[in-house]
Design an enzyme around this catalytic site. Structure first.
Site, PDB file in Angstrom:
ATOM      1  N   GLU A 288      36.875   9.434  -7.707  1.00 28.38           N
ATOM      2  CA  GLU A 288      36.909   8.208  -8.413  1.00 28.38           C
ATOM      3  C   GLU A 288      35.649   7.982  -8.831  1.00 28.38           C
ATOM      4  O   GLU A 288      35.125   6.792  -8.785  1.00 28.38           O
ATOM      5  CB  GLU A 288      37.315   6.950  -7.276  1.00 28.38           C
ATOM      6  CG  GLU A 288      38.670   7.392  -6.804  1.00 28.38           C
ATOM      7  CD  GLU A 288      39.187   5.912  -6.098  1.00 28.38           C
ATOM      8  OE1 GLU A 288      38.610   5.457  -5.597  1.00 28.38           O
ATOM      9  OE2 GLU A 288      40.702   5.862  -6.246  1.00 28.38           O
ATOM     10  N   ASP A 362      47.179   6.737  -0.461  1.00 27.90           N
ATOM     11  CA  ASP A 362      46.240   5.715  -0.388  1.00 27.90           C
ATOM     12  C   ASP A 362      46.890   4.481   0.220  1.00 27.90           C
ATOM     13  O   ASP A 362      47.006   3.611  -0.512  1.00 27.90           O
ATOM     14  CB  ASP A 362      45.881   5.482  -1.834  1.00 27.90           C
ATOM     15  CG  ASP A 362      44.575   4.523  -2.036  1.00 27.90           C
ATOM     16  OD1 ASP A 362      44.054   4.452  -0.989  1.00 27.90           O
ATOM     17  OD2 ASP A 362      44.212   4.249  -2.939  1.00 27.90           O
ATOM     18  N   GLU A 390      45.189  -4.174   1.111  1.00 23.03           N
ATOM     19  CA  GLU A 390      44.943  -3.797  -0.396  1.00 23.03           C
ATOM     20  C   GLU A 390      46.450  -3.578  -0.943  1.00 23.03           C
ATOM     21  O   GLU A 390      46.672  -4.086  -1.977  1.00 23.03           O
ATOM     22  CB  GLU A 390      44.183  -2.603  -0.296  1.00 23.03           C
ATOM     23  CG  GLU A 390      44.229  -2.119  -2.170  1.00 23.03           C
ATOM     24  CD  GLU A 390      43.285  -0.643  -2.222  1.00 23.03           C
ATOM     25  OE1 GLU A 390      42.903  -0.324  -1.315  1.00 23.03           O
ATOM     26  OE2 GLU A 390      43.140  -0.412  -3.455  1.00 23.03           O
TER      27      GLU A 390
HETATM   28  C1  BDP Z   1      41.455   2.909  -2.876  1.00 29.01           C
HETATM   29  C2  BDP Z   1      40.969   1.686  -3.399  1.00 29.01           C
HETATM   30  C3  BDP Z   1      39.561   1.585  -4.099  1.00 29.01           C
HETATM   31  C4  BDP Z   1      38.632   2.372  -2.942  1.00 29.01           C
HETATM   32  C5  BDP Z   1      39.351   3.920  -2.817  1.00 29.01           C
HETATM   33  C6  BDP Z   1      38.591   4.612  -1.677  1.00 29.01           C
HETATM   34  O1  BDP Z   1      41.937   1.218  -4.488  1.00 29.01           O
HETATM   35  O2  BDP Z   1      38.873   0.420  -4.398  1.00 29.01           O
HETATM   36  O3  BDP Z   1      37.311   2.641  -3.394  1.00 29.01           O
HETATM   37  O4  BDP Z   1      40.400   3.528  -2.299  1.00 29.01           O
HETATM   38  O5  BDP Z   1      39.040   4.456  -0.471  1.00 29.01           O
HETATM   39  O6  BDP Z   1      42.347   2.482  -2.089  1.00 29.01           O
HETATM   40  O7  BDP Z   1      37.517   5.084  -1.924  1.00 29.01           O
END
Ligand code: BDP
Length: 700
Positions: A288, A362, A390
């Site tokens: 990401e 996730d 989340e």
């Molecule tokens: C996702 C989230 C994000 C996190 C990412 C992570 O949307 O905000 O940074 O995982 O775990 O669930 O790195």
């Protein structure tokens, strides 16, 4: 204004009744034991408490244990119980590291015996828990030790005080006033952690700010470490891989570059100079948008080993996250972590743990366990779960998550043979690892009640208890938490327990039943968005549900992405075969026609609709259960939960109506009987926009 004496007196008299129950005390309430007989029995069983450690010395940890006991026992029993630290010289009694033994004998002091100071602390909290739960006075002896070594909360807290995916207010850490002002709350945080065995806190977001590793911020982290130390909680930080460039002015962050190696070594020395018991670094790399070793053509192992070498010289560890995926890198995002990391098994230094989310996508309301848990025997694997909700309605929805954590811990990887559970992989026993860890993405913030939803602290509690002993049952943990948080009244315990234990399944039904996943709104992830399309494919909903007139679901069998091949043949067979695939994972692994006959006898289409209705009905049941406790729970917490359940019911109806209307475009079938009709057409639901949803910087 001056109060007249009579008014003043009245205020004093009413003071206890007027004190709002704000949830601050969590499960550490220590209310006086109301049953007189039982209280008398406790007083008799506890003429004195001896805390026995090999050194026999008081130090910050044994003092914290002693103070907690003195205070807690005085409140619970209404009188002072002497507590002292003594020398333990009978090696036969010593429990394993961090463990404790509680020994009782008639007319003798109760003894809490431990091998390490932290064990005394855990024993002290266990004793207080037993009293809060009103365990019989004759059943206070105990022996317990943690199965997992590092039991950590990961805070996704930013240095500006915001919390990524945080729904309980701003960060607990006030970086600006640190290190000078130590908010008393820091100590209460550490007490709560210690009371359930949590022994580490990663203070900063995985999307890391290099600033956290500069001298002024390290001094702030050291101040927090100073508060936490007495409670056995060590501090960890996240590291941004490109920090040598951003902070050190180097031209590269290449893990094999001698200047980079020197920079990290010096940084580790600096950290340990300030925080001698610093736990280690958590790293999100090449994921990401975060920088990482692949930017330099190196592997994740090269990157992890660089940092592990630096902190390893001081006894530190590195937790390297396996949450990686790149746009278009694979036909299925859920396959990527396995593809990248499996070939690296055995390539990491021995102070590296690979930290893996419970499922391959996730933190969805339901996912199968992550295939890496059955694939890397030569690497210690840490389990990461989310406490913060989340994808489960933030701090609005009621979701007791112990059943979700248990689902993955109890899952059988069948590697190398049947009966090899994820819990045994994580606690290190299966592959004989020295290191073991479980991490929970924290759900706490500066809200007065810590977690935003008065019942969400149960997840903080449950996480700690399961990291201590993954064998505990969700129901036993709920029972413990309820008795300590809401008292021992049988109706309260029974009703609240049913409410908690059913709540996660209600959320699954109301949001993503039958293995549907990632169909929530973009960015903030609150509310439905099955129509989300466009832009990066693996960030859309249509990528995951694949609805068409032909059917719905992601084919991950051999005819599709074959993600199933990443599991052992036994698991792949069970989930790949429609006869044995559980309903809860059906559309995760299979793409099926709308008229596919379900075990229930309904068509798939009718089942989808029925599950969404079941979600709404589930919240209604929860409301009734809560309503029945109206006069048994304090009015503040009662009203708060009641209001949130109202909102959850409305939201569940919104999820049901919008998802049914969306999928109906493809199924072209009528809504079956028993399912309420949507109040609006689909475009109404699609047009609803939420703004400033907490926890998400992109919600505008
Ligand atoms: C996702 C989230 C994000 C996190 C990412 C992570 O949307 O905000 O940074 O995982 O775990 O669930 O790195």
């Amino acid at each position: 204004m001056r109060l007249r004496p009579t008014a003043f007196l009245l205020c004093l008299l009413l003071a206890p009744a007027l004190r709002a129950e704000d949830g601050y005390r969590l499960w550490l309430r220590y209310d006086r034991v109301s049953n007189d007989l039982l209280r008398a029995a406790y007083v008799a069983a506890l003429p004195r408490v001896d805390l026995a450690v090999p050194s026999g010395h008081t130090n910050p940890v044994t003092t914290a244990a002693r103070d907690e006991l003195r205070e807690g026992l005085a409140q619970l029993l209404g009188g002072e119980v002497p507590v002292r630290v003594v020398r333990q010289d009978d090696p036969g009694l010593l429990p394993p590291p961090e463990g404790y033994r509680i020994l009782t004998a008639a007319k003798a002091p109760l003894r809490i015996v431990a091998n390490e100071d932290a064990g005394i602390l855990y024993g002290a909290f266990a004793l207080l828990r037993a009293l809060e739960m009103q365990r019989p006075a004759g059943e206070l002896s105990a022996l317990s030790a943690p199965r997992i070594q590092r039991r950590l909360l990961d805070h996704w807290d930013n240095l500006d005080g915001t919390v990524e995916r945080g729904y309980a207010g701003r960060s607990l850490w006030n970086w600006f006033t640190l290190p000078d002002y130590l908010d008393p709350r820091y100590r209460d945080y550490a007490r709560a952690c210690a009371s359930v065995g949590i022994n580490g806190a990663v203070l900063t977001n995985v999307n890391a700010d290099p600033l956290a590793l500069t001298a002024p911020y390290l001094a702030k982290a050291a101040a927090l470490a100073g508060v936490f130390r007495a409670y056995g909680v060590r501090v960890y930080l996240t590291a941004r891989f490109s920090a040598p460039i951003e902070l050190g002015g180097l031209k590269t962050a290449d893990p094999l570059d001698p200047g980079v190696i020197r920079w990290w070594n010096a940084k580790a020395d600096e950290i340990y100079h300030l925080i001698p018991d610093f736990g280690g670094l958590l790293v999100k790399a090449n994921s990401e948008g975060q920088p990482g070793p692949q930017d330099y053509g190196r592997t994740h192992a090269d990157g992890a080993n660089l940092l592990a070498e630096a902190v390893g010289r001081h006894g530190g560890i590195v937790m390297w996250r396996a949450f990686v995926y790149r746009a278009g890198a694979s036909d299925d995002r859920t396959k990527q972590a396995y593809e990248e990391f499996k070939p690296l098994d055995g390539k990491f230094r021995d102070n590296v743990l690979l930290q893996i989310k419970n499922g391959p996508l996730d933190f969805q309301p339901r996912e199968p366990f992550h295939p890496l848990f059955g694939a890397m025997p030569r690497t210690p694997l840490a389990l990461e779960v989310q406490l913060t909700q989340e994808y489960l309605g933030g701090s609005i929805y009621l979701a007791y998550l112990a059943p979700l954590y248990k689902e993955v811990l109890d899952a059988d990887t069948f590697r190398p043979t049947a009966g090899s559970t994820v819990a045994q992989v994580v606690d290190g026993t299966l592959d004989h690892h020295r290191l073991s860890a479980m991490a929970g993405v924290a759900n706490v913030g500066a809200d007065r009640d810590w977690t935003g939803h008065p019942l969400a602290a149960a997840n903080w509690y449950a996480f700690g208890r399961l990291a201590w002993d993954p064998g505990l049952g969700s129901d036993a943990i709920a029972d413990e938490w309820i008795r300590q948080t809401f008292g021992n009244q049988p109706e309260v315990v029974t009703t609240l327990s049913a409410l908690l234990l059913g709540s996660r399944e209600v959320v699954v039904d109301s949001m993503m039943p039958l293995g549907l996943h990632h169909i929530m709104a973009r960015d903030h992830h609150y509310g439905p968005g099955p129509w989300v399309d466009g832009g990066r494919a693996d960030w859309t909903a249509v990528y995951y549900h694949r609805a068409s007139t032909e059917g719905v679901g992601f084919d991950r069998t051999a005819t599709g992405s074959n993600a199933l091949a990443q599991y052992s043949p036994e698991v792949a067979r069970a989930w790949g075969d429609l006869a044995t695939c559980p309903d809860g994972l059906l559309l995760w692994f299979h793409h099926l026609p709308w008229d596919y006959p379900m075990h229930s006898g309904r068509s798939l289409w009718a089942e989808v609709c029925t599950r969404y209705q079941r979600g709404v009905d589930g919240v209604r049941t929860e409301k009734r259960q809560w309503e029945s406790l109206r006069n048994m729970v304090d009015p503040e917490r009662w009203a708060h939960v009641e209001a949130l359940l109202q909102r959850e019911e409305r939201d569940a109806a919104f999820w049901r109506d919008s998802c049914i209307l969306y999928f109906q475009q493809f199924s072209k079938r009528p809504i079956p009987p028993g399912v309420e009709r949507p109040a609006h057409p689909l475009d109404y639901y699609e047009a609803v926009q939420l703004h400033d949803v907490p926890g998400s910087p992109d919600s505008r």
